[in-house]
Design an enzyme around this catalytic site. Structure first.
Site, PDB file in Angstrom:
ATOM      1  N   PHE B 244       0.425  -1.325  -0.393  1.00  0.00           N
ATOM      2  CA  PHE B 244       0.029  -0.260   0.153  1.00  0.00           C
ATOM      3  C   PHE B 244       0.996   1.936   0.309  1.00  0.00           C
ATOM      4  O   PHE B 244       0.704   2.236   0.651  1.00  0.00           O
ATOM      5  CB  PHE B 244      -0.777   0.270   1.420  1.00  0.00           C
ATOM      6  N   ARG B 617      -9.006  -0.882 -19.791  1.00  0.00           N
ATOM      7  CA  ARG B 617      -9.305  -2.537 -20.733  1.00  0.00           C
ATOM      8  C   ARG B 617      -9.272  -2.803 -19.095  1.00  0.00           C
ATOM      9  O   ARG B 617      -7.965  -2.613 -18.329  1.00  0.00           O
ATOM     10  CB  ARG B 617      -8.193  -2.514 -21.194  1.00  0.00           C
ATOM     11  N   LEU B 619      -7.834  -5.678 -17.095  1.00  0.00           N
ATOM     12  CA  LEU B 619      -7.710  -7.644 -17.734  1.00  0.00           C
ATOM     13  C   LEU B 619      -7.412  -7.926 -17.063  1.00  0.00           C
ATOM     14  O   LEU B 619      -7.524  -9.623 -17.313  1.00  0.00           O
ATOM     15  CB  LEU B 619      -5.534  -7.038 -17.128  1.00  0.00           C
ATOM     16  N   PRO B 621     -10.900  -9.078 -14.819  1.00  0.00           N
ATOM     17  CA  PRO B 621     -12.372  -8.786 -13.971  1.00  0.00           C
ATOM     18  C   PRO B 621     -12.558  -8.906 -12.910  1.00  0.00           C
ATOM     19  O   PRO B 621     -12.764  -8.090 -11.793  1.00  0.00           O
ATOM     20  CB  PRO B 621     -13.764  -9.043 -14.228  1.00  0.00           C
ATOM     21  N   LYS B 690      -5.578   0.915 -17.627  1.00  0.00           N
ATOM     22  CA  LYS B 690      -5.070   1.992 -16.721  1.00  0.00           C
ATOM     23  C   LYS B 690      -5.414   1.133 -15.199  1.00  0.00           C
ATOM     24  O   LYS B 690      -5.366   0.328 -15.057  1.00  0.00           O
ATOM     25  CB  LYS B 690      -6.021   3.229 -17.133  1.00  0.00           C
ATOM     26  N   GLU B 694      -6.181   2.221  -6.634  1.00  0.00           N
ATOM     27  CA  GLU B 694      -6.325   3.692  -6.044  1.00  0.00           C
ATOM     28  C   GLU B 694      -7.022   3.817  -6.576  1.00  0.00           C
ATOM     29  O   GLU B 694      -7.920   4.647  -5.881  1.00  0.00           O
ATOM     30  CB  GLU B 694      -4.941   4.474  -6.148  1.00  0.00           C
TER      31      GLU B 694
END
Lengths: 320, 734, 212
Positions: B244, B617, B619, B621, B690, B694
């Site tokens: 994180f 997109r 990559l 789900p 993308k 975050e």
């Protein structure tokens, strides 16, 4: 963690005698609090006496219709006991509101009574703390006190007692049974009303109970069922696995009379029998007496209205 | 591979493997406890000794003297390392405070010694025997008190201030105004795996098995701190128990393990003990944020002002809480200012979505307050102020921006229409119930990323890159990428990560890792495909890689054939050539939350959570959804409980363990829904993906705060929103 | 509600136990320590218990927690050290049929015990149904809390089956339900900072449904 020697005790009396013989000895049962503190150098025993094998892990009915709970009965087992669930539900509820499933599986009845405070300054050995190092001062005064006591504290200490179970025990008028170290093989036993078991800090916050050196808790007894409806309302930021900001243990009778004790507000489970005379008149008059003389800090003064509101909610629930 | 023109159709677009909700390929290892984390590498260092760290007992000052005699005399002790005996040490590029303090102490629990012993128990005990006399100095620990001394501070390429139009005049003239100040507290990463390392020296070469998000950065910083050549440092971090942002940097465990191993002439393992971690390592800094919004009567923003104050050690950086305000909403007159105060608290640094996470906590309450002043639905108010261009530089377009679609989709799926605009209208037994929402916004940076891909005679494709998987799913999406590119099933791909012997990747941080690192793998695979077609004598231009075969014209040859006479390998990196500057690459979303607030005690419990995300997109789900629900959970913690409490007298975070720094547990989190909008972004990379990990946290806390307001009518502007801040205004009980 | 078997195990452990003075040994000095002056090592103690069905004999510093005995002594690294203070649940193992935090108990306190760790539930090639469900539902991210979550989840289903109530059980005198609220409350001693909770509850629910 300091090196220590370790032994398994063969009987309660021998355990007590062994403990009295060796200064710096501690009993270990569940270990869930003691080992935590030993890792931080807050507890530094030279010798551990493992009492897990003493057979104090049974719940038996007493002649007067109450229960005698062995000191080593695990929190899970106590909460799940059918008699406790049916007749002393406030105790089940309090236990189940505490800690986590894993911790309740190890933590014992006696150990729970002897839990030490979660004051963050007690937990940080770089900070002054009269409970941890008598005479060093209290960092909590003037420090972060949101969790700490609003009543019953002193100039030396404003720590709270963290137990949920003990609050229910207090409202149930439990009695603590102990064995004291002695030359006689069977030991000397005594019975301590739960009201007298925990001490207020005064000038000696390091002394938290009336237990004498070496004295071992063997059982906690409950009188015959109190009847009424049982409530344990624990208020906390996190929904689970968190200590109480305030907790309310209450037993309410159909006529509106009853008993109430608070957790999270004081150095010990907080109950005043004179406050209970006000039960049928509602939460406000009860709290006026129960929290009389409260000296909250700016950070924890919310506990006063919170306790009152939590009790009001309990009383409303009891009315149905 | 240079990426400087928008992506066109490429083999990834087939989406035979990429884009599927594949189970993680590291799942069987992680669920059986057989994925080895840094401290567990008995295989590489069977004779490792144990190091235990001693932290400073003061926040600022000097060590007057240290007595190591008792520690040295304790059983099993092999070495005691302090700044005095460690030799000359540098400081890492990415560290603000030194990792080994002394004689100067810069913050509480800064490491001042490491004891190395035969066993963990011996090392811990001996560390307790070190006696340190301190000469404490006065420090500054109170952000509010230091606010006026704060100086303008930018970060990276972003300036401290930005101005467009005439904010002051526009704000003064606006018929509807909001001027409110919000605070966010210091927060801790509190990842489950403590910072941990094993160090072993072989001559002047150091091997470090550690838990780190950014391998190349950290190789550099280990080398710089120890004063040795980068080439002498081999860093390995294949499994990381959460980061994180807290493991972007080299921390004391790694440095002290290396120093301890040198002193003890043995491999040494060190894990930071949990009660030390919070003050010893980094945290998300607290902010004070003043937001001023001016709008016309139709709800169009005419003036947007955002000032933020945060603090850090001398030489540190600001929490960039104003960043999203430069980009999120339209408005002709704008002012953002960022100020940094010097504080002597532990080092502030990146934590999941640095900047936006804290900034959106404030901005999105402000937007809710403004919508109410305008009598507008909060969803509609945001949509009305949507923009397709960078509001500060209107010639710069967003590459993709589906904020409005996210909000509309979310509103519909969540049943937003049922929300009562007036607060405190819905009661369910003992609970006051409310709905809240917030926009989600997070930039989607891209970073150069390399990989090596090898093909063997069995047709197995092995990917090697120093990319890390901190729970994000890197192993899996990299395997999916290679499988798609090389036309092999997933089980023919082996992925090896987190080793500085592998090509340098983007690493994991800033939600740039997923897109950047898979694009790097794409680039290497393009090269490998060329090598394969050359080897097989096929026409590279029309070659199709599918089903373990390579087809060209009427010929079809097994892929494995290409490596029959020896392994084929290719290495390349994706280098981003400015599309990300010409366009604004960002991700968008909407968060919707239902809360119930106990009418008596003001305890807040979240009942429902939905996030709608538009982030290129997706990559995978399944793992992407997990990233988002995890971020929503951390956002819920930020809203309701997370708060590193500063003792302003002694200068440290008081609640420095996991019992007193509360993070959400199971019982705090309801079922969570995530919807990904269909989107590909050809400006972002050949993957057209993308970041998302975050985005998921940005706005959540404000959505919770707005829901609490809707439930109770109490507006809290100081996080976390604990019951004591609501109690006074709750209804009578009974 | 201790099962009779568990109590019996404890009794046997008690009878087998001897006082500490009988259990003396020395922590072996390792070769690498030769450069340091010789000192008295703390007295080690022997303890024998069963881990994942295998009898194990250990010579331990009495200070060694069960967690460190597993991780450092037996190289069973699946049981994780997240906080070492009972505040996170990553170290959850099943001791004599019950889940516990292995960081808050000493190894020497458990002679004769039967311990199940994550490695004892299943292997990558042969996953336990709970492990398989965690993979299917993506009930983990970084993986560090995962073994503890899974050990806890397996025990939670047994606790519900045994009728042990929880904080959210509405009627203390009825059999607890197997709903999401019960699972969430009972799993709350296992912190997942990655925030996989929603998926974990789905994974457990699926296994519970299959059993029912």
């Amino acid at each position: 963690m300091k090196p220590f020697t370790y032994e398994r005790a063969a009987s309660p009396a021998e355990a007590a005698t062994a403990a009295a013989r060796q200064p710096g000895a501690r009993f270990i049962a569940g270990g869930t609090n003691l080992l935590d503190l030993m890792k931080l150098q807050i507890e530094t025993p030279d010798h551990l006496i493992d009492v897990n094998g003493l057979g104090l892990d049974r719940i038996e009915e007493t002649q007067d219709g109450g229960l005698r709970i062995g000191a080593l009965v695990r929190n899970t087992d106590l909460a799940a006991d059918a008699r406790v669930r049916r007749d002393h539900a406030v105790l089940s509820r309090a236990l189940l509101a505490g800690a986590s499933g894993q911790l309740r599986n190890r933590a014992t009845t006696a150990g729970n009574l002897l839990q030490r405070t979660r004051c963050p300054y007690f937990y940080d050995t770089n900070m002054a703390c009269n409970k941890r190092r008598p005479g060093s001062g209290c960092s909590a005064l003037g420090g972060y006190s949101r969790q700490l006591a609003v009543v019953g504290g002193s100039e030396a200490c404003i720590a709270t007692h963290p137990s949920d179970m003990a609050v229910a025990m207090r409202v149930l008028d439990a009695t603590v049974e102990t064995v004291k170290p002695t030359v006689k093989p069977e030991g000397a036993t005594r019975k301590i009303p739960i009201a007298d078991f925990h001490r207020l800090p005064g000038d000696t916050p390091e002394i938290e109970t009336v237990l004498e050196p070496g004295e071992l808790i063997t059982a906690v007894t409950l009188p015959k069922p109190a009847g009424g409806t049982h409530h344990y309302r624990k208020v906390r930021d996190r929904a689970s696995y968190a200590f109480a900001l305030v907790s309310v243990a209450a037993i309410v009778q159909p006529d509106g009379s009853g008993r109430v004790a608070l957790g999270g507000v004081a150095p010990k489970p907080w109950r005043r029998e004179d406050a209970e005379a006000e039960m049928s008149r509602g939460a406000k008059p009860v709290m006026a007496k129960l929290l009389a003389g409260a000296r909250p800090t700016e950070e924890n003064k919310f506990k006063l209205p919170l306790a009152e509101r939590a009790l009001a909610a309990v009383l409303a629930e009891a009315k149905g | 591979m240079k990426f400087d023109t928008p992506a066109t159709t490429n083999p990834i677009d087939r989406l035979k493997i990429v884009g599927l909700p594949t189970d993680r390929i590291d799942g069987p290892l992680k669920t059986t406890g057989t994925a080895p984390y840094a401290y567990e590498r008995h295989d590489v260092a069977p004779d490792a000794a144990y190091g235990h760290v001693l932290g400073a007992a003061i926040a600022k000052g000097r060590i007057a003297s240290m007595d190591l005699t008792a520690a040295w005399a304790a059983p099993g002790v092999l070495a005691v390392v302090t700044a005095e005996n460690a030799g000359k040490l540098g400081k890492g590029e990415y560290n603000t405070a030194k990792l080994l303090g002394g004689p100067e102490i810069e913050h509480y629990h800064q490491a001042v010694a490491l004891v190395v012993a035969e066993t963990f128990e011996q090392a811990r005990h001996a560390a307790e025997l070190i006696k340190v006399d301190y000469a404490p100095a006065r420090g500054a620990y109170d952000l509010a008190a230091s606010r006026d001394s704060a100086k303008p501070a930018g970060k990276d390429e972003e300036p401290a201030d930005s101005r467009v139009g005439d904010f002051d005049a526009a704000f003064a003239a606006a018929p509807v105004q909001l001027d409110a100040t919000y605070t966010t507290p210091d927060q801790s990463h509190a990842m489950m795996e403590p910072h941990a390392s094993i160090a072993a020296w072989n001559g002047d070469r150091l091997s470090l098995w550690t838990s780190n998000q950014m391998i190349a950065w950290s190789v550099g910083d280990v080398a710089k701190t120890l004063g040795i050549a980068k080439e002498k440092v081999h860093l390995m971090s294949p499994y990381i128990g959460g980061g994180f942002g807290g493991k972007l940097w080299v921390r004391a465990d790694a440095l002290l393990a290396a120093l301890g191993a040198r002193a003890a002439k043995r491999p040494v393992k060190v894990a930071l003990q949990r009660p030390l971690m919070i003050n010893n390592t980094t945290h998300r800094p607290a902010t004070i944020q003043r937001i001023r919004l001016g709008a016309d009567k139709d709800g169009r923003l005419t003036a947007i002002g955002h000032d933020s104050w945060s603090g850090d050690l001398p030489g540190g950086k600001p929490e960039t809480a104003i960043m999203q305000t430069r980009l999120l909403y339209a408005g002709a007159n704008r002012l953002t200012r960022q100020r940094l105060a010097e504080l002597d608290l532990p080092e502030g640094n990146s934590m999941r979505a640095p900047g936006e996470a804290a900034g959106m906590m404030a901005l999105e309450i402000a937007m809710d307050e403004m919508a109410e002043k305008l009598g507008l639905d909060p969803v509609e108010f945001r949509i009305r102020n949507d923009t397709q261009v960078d509001p500060e530089q209107p010639e710069r377009k967003f590459s993709q921006r589906q904020l409005t679609e996210c909000l509309r989709t979310g509103a519909e799926r969540f049943g937003w229409a049922r929300r009562k605009a007036e607060p405190r209208q819905v009661r369910d037994g003992r609970w006051l119930v409310g709905l809240g929402m917030a926009a989600a916004y997070r930039g989607s940076p891209v970073i150069k990323s390399g990989a090596r891909v090898r093909l063997d005679g069995k047709g197995t494709v092995t990917v090697e890159t120093d990319m890390t998987d901190i729970g994000t799913g890197s192993y899996t999406i990299i395997a999916q990428t290679a499988a798609e590119m090389m036309g092999v099933p997933l089980d023919k791909v082996v992925v090896r990560l987190g080793d500085s012997a592998f090509p340098v990747s983007s690493g994991s941080g800033g939600q740039f890792g997923g897109n950047s690192s898979t694009a790097g793998v794409y680039a290497a695979c393009v090269k490998l495909r060329e090598a394969v077609t050359a080897k097989l004598g096929l026409n590279a231009a029309d070659a199709q890689f599918a089903d373990g075969q390579v087809r060209s014209g009427d010929r079809s040859i097994a892929l494995a054939e290409a490596a029959r006479s020896g392994e084929l390998a290719a290495e390349d990196a994706i280098e981003f050539g400015g599309l990300d500057k010409k366009h604004q690459l960002s991700t968008f979303g909407g968060h919707f939350v239902e809360v119930a607030v106990d009418a008596a005690t003001a305890e807040v419990r979240i009942r429902r959570m939905l996030a709608v995300c538009a982030s290129g997109r997706i990559l995978n789900p399944k793992s992407a959804r997990s990233q988002v629900i995890g971020a929503m959970t951390m956002g819920a913690g930020a809203a309701l409980m997370e708060d590193l409490v500063v003792d302003k007298r002694h200068g440290f975070f008081v609640n420095h363990d996991l019992a007193s720094y509360e993070v959400p547990v199971h019982a705090d989190i309801p079922h969570q829904e995530v919807i990904f909008l269909d989107e590909t972004d050809p400006m972002s990379s050949p993957m057209k993906a993308k970041g998302v990990g975050e985005l998921g946290i940005c706005g959540v806390a404000a959505a919770v705060a707005n829901a609490i307001y809707n439930a109770t009518g109490v507006r809290v502007r100081d996080y976390p929103i604990t019951l004591d801040k609501l109690l006074e205004k709750m209804p009578d009980v009974g | 509600m201790a099962s009779p078997r568990e109590i019996e195990v404890k009794r046997r452990a008690l009878m087998a136990a001897t006082v500490a003075t009988a259990a003396v040994g020395a922590v072996a000095q390792r070769a690498g320590a030769q450069t340091t002056p010789a000192r008295a090592a703390p007295p080690a103690m022997k303890v024998s218990f069963t881990v994942n069905g295998k009898p194990r004999d250990l010579d331990l510093d009495p200070r060694t927690t069960l967690l460190d005995a597993l991780r450092e002594g037996l190289h069973l690294g699946g049981t994780k050290k997240g906080c070492d203070h009972g505040q996170c649940g990553a170290c959850t193992v099943i001791l004599d049929g019950r889940r516990i935090n292995s960081c808050l108990t000493l190894a020497v306190m458990h002679p004769g015990s039967e311990i199940t760790t994550i490695e004892g539930l299943g292997t990558p090639d042969k996953l336990h149904p709970m492990q398989a469900a965690f993979v299917k539902h993506d009930g983990y991210q970084c993986g560090y809390c995962t073994p503890g979550q899974i050990c806890s989840a397996v025990a939670v289903l047994a606790e519900i089956e045994a009728g042990i109530p929880s904080h959210v059980t509405a009627d203390l005198n009825a059999k607890p339900a197997l709903d999401d609220a019960e699972l969430r409350e009972r799993m709350s001693g296992n912190i997942c900072r990655c925030g996989a909770y929603s998926n974990i509850v789905e994974a457990i629910g699926e296994v519970a449904g299959r059993k029912a």
